[in-house]
Write a protein that holds these residues in place. Structure first.
Motif, PDB file in Angstrom:
ATOM      1  N   LEU A 177       0.835  -1.205   0.000  1.00 38.99           N
ATOM      2  CA  LEU A 177       0.000   0.000   0.000  1.00 38.99           C
ATOM      3  C   LEU A 177       0.865   1.248   0.000  1.00 38.99           C
ATOM      4  N   PRO A 178       0.515   2.272  -0.712  1.00 41.07           N
ATOM      5  CA  PRO A 178      -0.714   2.402  -1.499  1.00 41.07           C
ATOM      6  C   PRO A 178      -0.553   1.966  -2.949  1.00 41.07           C
ATOM      7  N   GLU A 179       0.668   1.587  -3.370  1.00 47.39           N
ATOM      8  CA  GLU A 179       0.916   1.328  -4.785  1.00 47.39           C
ATOM      9  C   GLU A 179       0.219   0.077  -5.332  1.00 47.39           C
ATOM     10  N   LYS A 180       0.172  -0.986  -4.525  1.00 42.04           N
ATOM     11  CA  LYS A 180      -0.391  -2.274  -4.955  1.00 42.04           C
ATOM     12  C   LYS A 180       0.267  -2.773  -6.243  1.00 42.04           C
ATOM     13  N   ARG A 181       1.610  -2.685  -6.277  1.00 40.55           N
ATOM     14  CA  ARG A 181       2.333  -3.148  -7.458  1.00 40.55           C
ATOM     15  C   ARG A 181       2.144  -4.651  -7.636  1.00 40.55           C
ATOM     16  N   THR A 182       2.182  -5.104  -8.863  1.00 40.14           N
ATOM     17  CA  THR A 182       1.988  -6.521  -9.171  1.00 40.14           C
ATOM     18  C   THR A 182       3.298  -7.280  -9.020  1.00 40.14           C
ATOM     19  N   LEU A 183       3.186  -8.597  -9.010  1.00 42.70           N
ATOM     20  CA  LEU A 183       4.369  -9.460  -8.967  1.00 42.70           C
ATOM     21  C   LEU A 183       5.277  -9.163 -10.148  1.00 42.70           C
ATOM     22  N   VAL A 184       4.716  -9.014 -11.331  1.00 46.80           N
ATOM     23  CA  VAL A 184       5.514  -8.732 -12.525  1.00 46.80           C
ATOM     24  C   VAL A 184       6.267  -7.416 -12.357  1.00 46.80           C
ATOM     25  N   GLN A 185       5.597  -6.366 -11.893  1.00 41.61           N
ATOM     26  CA  GLN A 185       6.254  -5.073 -11.693  1.00 41.61           C
ATOM     27  C   GLN A 185       7.404  -5.190 -10.693  1.00 41.61           C
ATOM     28  N   ARG A 186       7.164  -5.849  -9.573  1.00 45.83           N
ATOM     29  CA  ARG A 186       8.204  -5.962  -8.541  1.00 45.83           C
ATOM     30  C   ARG A 186       9.384  -6.787  -9.035  1.00 45.83           C
ATOM     31  N   ARG A 187       9.103  -7.882  -9.712  1.00 41.55           N
ATOM     32  CA  ARG A 187      10.211  -8.710 -10.196  1.00 41.55           C
ATOM     33  C   ARG A 187      11.027  -7.996 -11.255  1.00 41.55           C
ATOM     34  N   LYS A 188      10.400  -7.193 -12.078  1.00 38.69           N
ATOM     35  CA  LYS A 188      11.163  -6.393 -13.041  1.00 38.69           C
ATOM     36  C   LYS A 188      12.034  -5.378 -12.306  1.00 38.69           C
ATOM     37  N   GLN A 189      11.471  -4.707 -11.296  1.00 39.09           N
ATOM     38  CA  GLN A 189      12.232  -3.734 -10.521  1.00 39.09           C
ATOM     39  C   GLN A 189      13.423  -4.382  -9.821  1.00 39.09           C
ATOM     40  N   LEU A 190      13.224  -5.609  -9.342  1.00 38.61           N
ATOM     41  CA  LEU A 190      14.272  -6.309  -8.610  1.00 38.61           C
ATOM     42  C   LEU A 190      15.282  -6.990  -9.519  1.00 38.61           C
ATOM     43  N   GLY A 191      14.981  -7.075 -10.823  1.00 42.01           N
ATOM     44  CA  GLY A 191      15.865  -7.805 -11.728  1.00 42.01           C
ATOM     45  C   GLY A 191      15.877  -9.285 -11.400  1.00 42.01           C
ATOM     46  N   TRP A 192      14.712  -9.801 -11.044  1.00 45.04           N
ATOM     47  CA  TRP A 192      14.552 -11.165 -10.524  1.00 45.04           C
ATOM     48  C   TRP A 192      15.268 -12.224 -11.350  1.00 45.04           C
ATOM     49  N   PHE A 193      15.143 -12.157 -12.680  1.00 46.58           N
ATOM     50  CA  PHE A 193      15.709 -13.201 -13.525  1.00 46.58           C
ATOM     51  C   PHE A 193      17.066 -12.835 -14.117  1.00 46.58           C
ATOM     52  N   THR A 194      17.592 -11.650 -13.795  1.00 46.44           N
ATOM     53  CA  THR A 194      18.859 -11.240 -14.398  1.00 46.44           C
ATOM     54  C   THR A 194      19.945 -10.910 -13.386  1.00 46.44           C
ATOM     55  N   LYS A 195      19.609 -10.251 -12.293  1.00 49.99           N
ATOM     56  CA  LYS A 195      20.617  -9.818 -11.319  1.00 49.99           C
ATOM     57  C   LYS A 195      21.048 -10.957 -10.407  1.00 49.99           C
ATOM     58  N   ARG A 196      22.266 -10.858  -9.945  1.00 49.36           N
ATOM     59  CA  ARG A 196      22.733 -11.785  -8.916  1.00 49.36           C
ATOM     60  C   ARG A 196      23.367 -11.032  -7.746  1.00 49.36           C
ATOM     61  N   ASP A 197      23.608  -9.732  -7.923  1.00 53.50           N
ATOM     62  CA  ASP A 197      24.129  -8.920  -6.830  1.00 53.50           C
ATOM     63  C   ASP A 197      22.991  -8.028  -6.332  1.00 53.50           C
ATOM     64  N   PHE A 198      22.446  -8.396  -5.183  1.00 57.49           N
ATOM     65  CA  PHE A 198      21.295  -7.678  -4.661  1.00 57.49           C
ATOM     66  C   PHE A 198      21.660  -6.770  -3.499  1.00 57.49           C
ATOM     67  N   SER A 199      22.952  -6.569  -3.266  1.00 54.27           N
ATOM     68  CA  SER A 199      23.372  -5.806  -2.095  1.00 54.27           C
ATOM     69  C   SER A 199      22.903  -4.351  -2.131  1.00 54.27           C
ATOM     70  N   ALA A 200      22.658  -3.796  -3.310  1.00 56.36           N
ATOM     71  CA  ALA A 200      22.251  -2.397  -3.410  1.00 56.36           C
ATOM     72  C   ALA A 200      20.732  -2.209  -3.329  1.00 56.36           C
ATOM     73  N   LEU A 201      19.985  -3.293  -3.282  1.00 58.02           N
ATOM     74  CA  LEU A 201      18.524  -3.176  -3.229  1.00 58.02           C
ATOM     75  C   LEU A 201      18.072  -2.616  -1.888  1.00 58.02           C
ATOM     76  N   GLU A 202      17.039  -1.818  -1.932  1.00 54.17           N
ATOM     77  CA  GLU A 202      16.435  -1.294  -0.713  1.00 54.17           C
ATOM     78  C   GLU A 202      15.085  -1.964  -0.522  1.00 54.17           C
ATOM     79  N   PRO A 203      14.980  -2.857   0.459  1.00 51.47           N
ATOM     80  CA  PRO A 203      13.714  -3.558   0.677  1.00 51.47           C
ATOM     81  C   PRO A 203      12.645  -2.621   1.238  1.00 51.47           C
ATOM     82  N   ASP A 204      11.397  -3.061   1.134  1.00 50.29           N
ATOM     83  CA  ASP A 204      10.302  -2.297   1.730  1.00 50.29           C
ATOM     84  C   ASP A 204      10.407  -2.324   3.252  1.00 50.29           C
ATOM     85  N   LEU A 205      10.821  -3.455   3.796  1.00 48.54           N
ATOM     86  CA  LEU A 205      11.035  -3.626   5.233  1.00 48.54           C
ATOM     87  C   LEU A 205      12.297  -4.451   5.442  1.00 48.54           C
TER      88      LEU A 205
END
Length: 198
Positions: free
Chosen positions: A143-171
């Motif tokens: 909330l309030p965005e209600k982003r979809t799984l597809v949107q979040r996985r694209k933002q996270l680079g789910w299928f391409t990235k392997r270095d996630f140290s720079a990601l900022e989680p929601d919590l």
């Protein structure tokens, strides 16, 4: 007699964990959802465990009263994080965290918004109980965005990235190596379909 006629308000979780080859670990995680130290949760059931050896990934289906589901899933997640080390995990699925996905679904007499609230509460408890846990929300939990799984996985680079140290989680903290990308994503799909990136 239907569960709604009995007054039960039910929801389910399809807990996705990054382990399938060590059956005892998967069973311990499922059993943690049911209770601990001999204290069973009477309003919780593990309906199914599906494990894929090649993916080295399992999906544990947990059904419970909406009031008990969060505590049950939290106990299973704590067990999963204690038992699965993503630094040594291998499998052909791009599983990036000890617990990849936590979809919460309404079953009977429970609304979508209530499941989103269960998901958000569970996310907050996860970061309190599991050091290094990173939570990414979507659907009714985001909330309030209600982003979809597809949107979040694209933002996270789910299928391409392997270095996630720079990601900022929601919590929670930045992803820890042992936990991996603890994409503790709380999702709600009333249709029950898993979406893939376009």
């Amino acid at each position: 007699m239907s569960s709604s006629r009995l007054g039960l308000r039910l929801a389910a979780c399809l807990l996705n964990i990054s382990e399938a080859r060590r059956k005892h670990i998967v069973e311990n995680i499922a059993n943690a959802a049911l209770g601990k130290n001999g204290q069973k949760r009477p309003e919780v059931s593990v309906l199914n465990i599906f494990s894929d050896q090649d993916y080295n990934r399992s999906v544990i289906t947990i059904a419970a009263s909406v009031d008990e589901l969060g505590n049950s899933v939290l106990a299973a997640c704590v067990e999963a994080f204690q038992s699965i080390d993503m630094q040594v995990q291998e499998g052909i699925h791009p599983c990036l965290g000890a617990v990849d996905l936590i979809p919460i679904y309404p079953l009977t007499d429970v609304g979508v918004e209530e499941c989103g609230a269960v998901a958000r509460s569970l996310a907050e408890n996860l970061v309190l109980h599991i050091p290094g846990c990173s939570v990414f929300l979507f659907g009714e939990a985001d909330l309030p965005e209600k982003r979809t799984l597809v949107q979040r996985r694209k933002q996270l680079g789910w299928f391409t990235k392997r270095d996630f140290s720079a990601l900022e989680p929601d919590l929670g903290a930045a992803p820890a190596r042992r936990c991996g990308l603890t994409e503790m994503v709380m999702v709600l799909y009333p249709s029950g379909r898993k979406l893939l990136p376009d």
